[in-house]
Design a protein around this motif. Structure first.
Motif, PDB file in Angstrom:
ATOM      1  N   ILE A 122      45.951   4.759  19.736  1.00  0.00           N
ATOM      2  CA  ILE A 122      44.306   4.586  20.402  1.00  0.00           C
ATOM      3  C   ILE A 122      43.940   5.961  21.042  1.00  0.00           C
ATOM      4  CG2 ILE A 122      44.156   3.059  22.168  1.00  0.00           C
ATOM      5  CD1 ILE A 122      42.165   2.331  19.510  1.00  0.00           C
ATOM      6  N   SER A 123      44.723   6.048  22.077  1.00  0.00           N
ATOM      7  CA  SER A 123      44.002   7.250  23.066  1.00  0.00           C
ATOM      8  C   SER A 123      43.941   8.234  22.094  1.00  0.00           C
ATOM      9  CB  SER A 123      44.514   7.682  24.567  1.00  0.00           C
ATOM     10  OG  SER A 123      44.883   6.627  24.801  1.00  0.00           O
ATOM     11  N   ASP A 124      44.471   8.960  20.978  1.00  0.00           N
ATOM     12  CA  ASP A 124      44.650  10.284  20.034  1.00  0.00           C
ATOM     13  C   ASP A 124      43.765  10.035  19.433  1.00  0.00           C
ATOM     14  OD1 ASP A 124      46.517  10.668  21.658  1.00  0.00           O
ATOM     15  OD2 ASP A 124      47.935   9.262  19.918  1.00  0.00           O
ATOM     16  N   ILE A 125      42.383   8.681  19.201  1.00  0.00           N
ATOM     17  CA  ILE A 125      40.894   8.397  18.510  1.00  0.00           C
ATOM     18  C   ILE A 125      40.122   9.180  19.365  1.00  0.00           C
ATOM     19  CG2 ILE A 125      40.091   7.297  17.091  1.00  0.00           C
ATOM     20  CD1 ILE A 125      42.718   5.650  16.360  1.00  0.00           C
ATOM     21  N   ASP A 126      39.385  10.494  18.874  1.00  0.00           N
ATOM     22  CA  ASP A 126      38.428  11.020  19.285  1.00  0.00           C
ATOM     23  C   ASP A 126      36.984  10.243  19.013  1.00  0.00           C
ATOM     24  OD1 ASP A 126      39.295  12.964  19.871  1.00  0.00           O
ATOM     25  OD2 ASP A 126      39.448  14.279  18.765  1.00  0.00           O
ATOM     26  N   GLU A 127      36.742   9.162  18.371  1.00  0.00           N
ATOM     27  CA  GLU A 127      35.928   8.859  18.408  1.00  0.00           C
ATOM     28  C   GLU A 127      36.233   6.972  19.147  1.00  0.00           C
ATOM     29  OE1 GLU A 127      36.794  10.165  13.907  1.00  0.00           O
ATOM     30  OE2 GLU A 127      37.714   9.236  15.783  1.00  0.00           O
ATOM     31  N   ALA A 128      37.193   6.889  19.939  1.00  0.00           N
ATOM     32  CA  ALA A 128      36.888   5.256  20.412  1.00  0.00           C
ATOM     33  C   ALA A 128      37.270   6.173  21.604  1.00  0.00           C
ATOM     34  CB  ALA A 128      38.205   4.651  19.556  1.00  0.00           C
ATOM     35  N   ASP A 129      35.967   5.264  22.218  1.00  0.00           N
ATOM     36  CA  ASP A 129      36.196   4.756  24.226  1.00  0.00           C
ATOM     37  C   ASP A 129      36.950   3.556  24.341  1.00  0.00           C
ATOM     38  OD1 ASP A 129      36.088   4.912  26.186  1.00  0.00           O
ATOM     39  OD2 ASP A 129      34.147   4.272  26.412  1.00  0.00           O
ATOM     40  N   PHE A 130      38.811   3.698  24.753  1.00  0.00           N
ATOM     41  CA  PHE A 130      39.711   2.565  25.041  1.00  0.00           C
ATOM     42  C   PHE A 130      39.669   2.136  26.221  1.00  0.00           C
ATOM     43  CE2 PHE A 130      43.186   1.184  25.767  1.00  0.00           C
ATOM     44  CZ  PHE A 130      43.947   0.191  25.412  1.00  0.00           C
ATOM     45  N   VAL A 131      39.067   0.416  25.849  1.00  0.00           N
ATOM     46  CA  VAL A 131      38.277   0.359  27.306  1.00  0.00           C
ATOM     47  C   VAL A 131      39.248  -0.897  28.507  1.00  0.00           C
ATOM     48  CG1 VAL A 131      35.993   0.946  27.016  1.00  0.00           C
ATOM     49  CG2 VAL A 131      37.271  -1.595  26.275  1.00  0.00           C
ATOM     50  N   GLY A 132      40.798  -0.773  27.401  1.00  0.00           N
ATOM     51  CA  GLY A 132      41.982  -1.454  27.839  1.00  0.00           C
ATOM     52  C   GLY A 132      42.201  -2.802  27.213  1.00  0.00           C
ATOM     53  N   VAL A 133      42.981  -4.012  28.091  1.00  0.00           N
ATOM     54  CA  VAL A 133      43.531  -4.466  27.358  1.00  0.00           C
ATOM     55  C   VAL A 133      43.643  -6.052  28.091  1.00  0.00           C
ATOM     56  CG1 VAL A 133      45.528  -5.601  26.505  1.00  0.00           C
ATOM     57  CG2 VAL A 133      45.267  -3.195  26.538  1.00  0.00           C
ATOM     58  N   ALA A 134      42.865  -7.077  27.060  1.00  0.00           N
ATOM     59  CA  ALA A 134      42.916  -8.123  28.104  1.00  0.00           C
ATOM     60  C   ALA A 134      44.381  -9.347  27.892  1.00  0.00           C
ATOM     61  CB  ALA A 134      41.813  -9.470  27.633  1.00  0.00           C
ATOM     62  N   GLU A 135      45.203  -9.306  28.421  1.00  0.00           N
ATOM     63  CA  GLU A 135      46.644 -10.337  28.120  1.00  0.00           C
ATOM     64  C   GLU A 135      47.267 -10.488  29.456  1.00  0.00           C
ATOM     65  OE1 GLU A 135      49.137 -12.292  27.242  1.00  0.00           O
ATOM     66  OE2 GLU A 135      48.464 -10.678  25.580  1.00  0.00           O
ATOM     67  N   PRO A 136      46.800 -11.784  29.979  1.00  0.00           N
ATOM     68  CA  PRO A 136      47.161 -13.110  30.604  1.00  0.00           C
ATOM     69  C   PRO A 136      49.244 -13.280  30.656  1.00  0.00           C
ATOM     70  CG  PRO A 136      47.034 -14.640  28.639  1.00  0.00           C
ATOM     71  CD  PRO A 136      46.644 -13.051  28.642  1.00  0.00           C
ATOM     72  N   ILE A 137      50.141 -12.471  29.978  1.00  0.00           N
ATOM     73  CA  ILE A 137      51.509 -12.696  29.994  1.00  0.00           C
ATOM     74  C   ILE A 137      51.819 -11.309  31.352  1.00  0.00           C
ATOM     75  CG2 ILE A 137      53.775 -11.883  28.776  1.00  0.00           C
ATOM     76  CD1 ILE A 137      52.829 -14.504  26.749  1.00  0.00           C
ATOM     77  N   PRO A 138      52.558 -11.519  32.595  1.00  0.00           N
ATOM     78  CA  PRO A 138      52.990 -10.471  33.357  1.00  0.00           C
ATOM     79  C   PRO A 138      54.095  -9.052  32.703  1.00  0.00           C
ATOM     80  CG  PRO A 138      52.875 -12.330  34.721  1.00  0.00           C
ATOM     81  CD  PRO A 138      52.719 -12.473  32.834  1.00  0.00           C
TER      82      PRO A 138
END
Length: 374
Positions: free
Chosen positions: A54-70
């Motif tokens: 996802i970080s390699d896609i210039d058109e995308a601004d990756f804002v993070g992940v929501a996940e509760p499993i540590p």
């Protein structure tokens, strides 16, 4: 988005302050062009490749992940150490305000995700299938239509040049009138080899969380292909079996279903019992046949030997799910081909009919009656 600045001669042309204003405008447009994308969940095995890309896609601004499993979060931090992580996706979405969410959650939670995101105007990507049940698929479409969002169902073959080449050749009559389709999709089945795979395995082999077993997991590919080429069938007949009940005690690990059309037939196999991975489709016409195996295509006319087909290369936008979704959303154009919402509602309807057929040992007529609302 890459920003390219070209040298200008300032003597008699632009003044410095004008150049600065132009640069500021270009920079603001570049920043504005990046679309904010967040992930909800890391429960699906496909999440990990996308997390790395996802970080390699210039058109995308990756804002993070929501996940509760540590444990899943710790694994994700090794791939995206600087990303934002949060346990509660509702809080995460309100704080980060993504424009698109890619949800890697259990199939029976897809409706829950859309129910929360649609009123906020947030577009959604799911891994196949669209939903774990036909009732959920209809409700997702209703919410998407009401709130004006796009809901895309992602498939690996959606981004294969050969898959689109096959579609063009079927449409232009290269093999004559299509009357038979045969698909084999599957592999040796899921296995809980580490935490990431165990989380995936646990819900994939749960008939409620997944909506079924191999029939849902791999049958959805063939159902999608069938609708894309032939439309909704008149009848569905399916049989399922448990060849490895010790590995998959709750769900089927092998399924065969037949789709009956007025002048055509689809015969499809979905399995967790194959010795290696298959994503094969054969399309038969009155003049010849086309065979798709992953991202390669061959054509065979009569008894002549099969010959490879050169597929027209896809554009960068048409060959990647994130780039395609961003393009559709920002241009306000509808989703097309096998990732489109209506097609995927019908694909889930075929699977629902197949589950009824296998359970009641009879052919099931389509379309199905509208499910009762709670």
């Amino acid at each position: 988005m890459a920003l390219v600045l070209r040298h200008h001669n300032l003597s008699g042309g632009l003044r410095p302050f004008a150049v600065g204003a132009c640069m500021a405008l270009m920079l603001s447009e570049s920043v504005a062009a990046a679309t904010k994308i967040g992930f909800i969940g890391l429960r699906h095995g496909h999440a990990w490749r996308q997390l790395g890309e996802i970080s390699d896609i210039d058109e995308a601004d990756f804002v993070g992940v929501a996940e509760p499993i540590p444990g899943l979060v710790e694994a994700a931090k090794k791939i995206q150490p600087d990303a934002r992580y949060a346990p509660d996706y509702r809080v995460f979405v309100k704080e980060t305000r993504p424009e698109i969410v890619w949800a890697f959650v259990e199939n029976n939670r897809h409706l829950e995700i859309v129910d929360f995101l649609a009123p906020l105007g947030i577009h959604v990507i799911f891994e196949k299938p669209l939903a774990g049940s036909y009732a959920d698929a209809l409700r997702i479409r209703e919410l998407a239509t009401r709130h004006g969002i796009s809901v895309m169902t992602n498939y690996q073959m959606a981004w294969w040049a050969a898959n689109h080449q096959l579609r063009r050749m079927v449409s232009d009559g290269s093999i004559g009138k299509v009357w038979r389709m045969h698909g084999v999709v599957g592999n040796s089945g899921p296995a809980p080899r580490d935490l990431r795979r165990k989380v995936f395995f646990d819900w994939l082999t749960d008939p409620d969380a997944n909506g079924g077993g191999a029939l849902v997991d791999f049958g959805i590919y063939s159902a999608t292909w069938a609708i894309w080429h032939l439309g909704l069938p008149q009848h569905v007949y399916a049989t399922v079996s448990q060849l490895q009940p010790e590995r998959f005690p709750k769900v089927e690990d092998n399924a065969v279903f037949v789709l009956a059309y007025p002048e055509a037939v689809g015969i499809f196999e979905a399995s967790w019992d194959l010795p290696r991975g298959f994503q094969h489709l054969e399309v038969f016409g009155l003049k010849g046949s086309l065979s798709l195996a992953r991202d390669s295509l061959t054509i065979q006319a009569g008894r002549k030997a099969a010959t490879p087909v050169d597929s027209t290369a896809l554009t960068p936008v048409a060959s990647h799910p994130v780039r395609y979704m961003i393009d559709r959303v920002t241009s306000r154009q509808p989703l097309e081909h096998i990732v489109a919402l209506d097609l995927n509602v019908d694909a889930v309807q075929i699977l629902e009919a197949a589950k009824i057929s296998a359970r009641e040992q009879r052919p099931v007529q389509l379309p199905l009656p509208a499910p009762a609302r709670d």
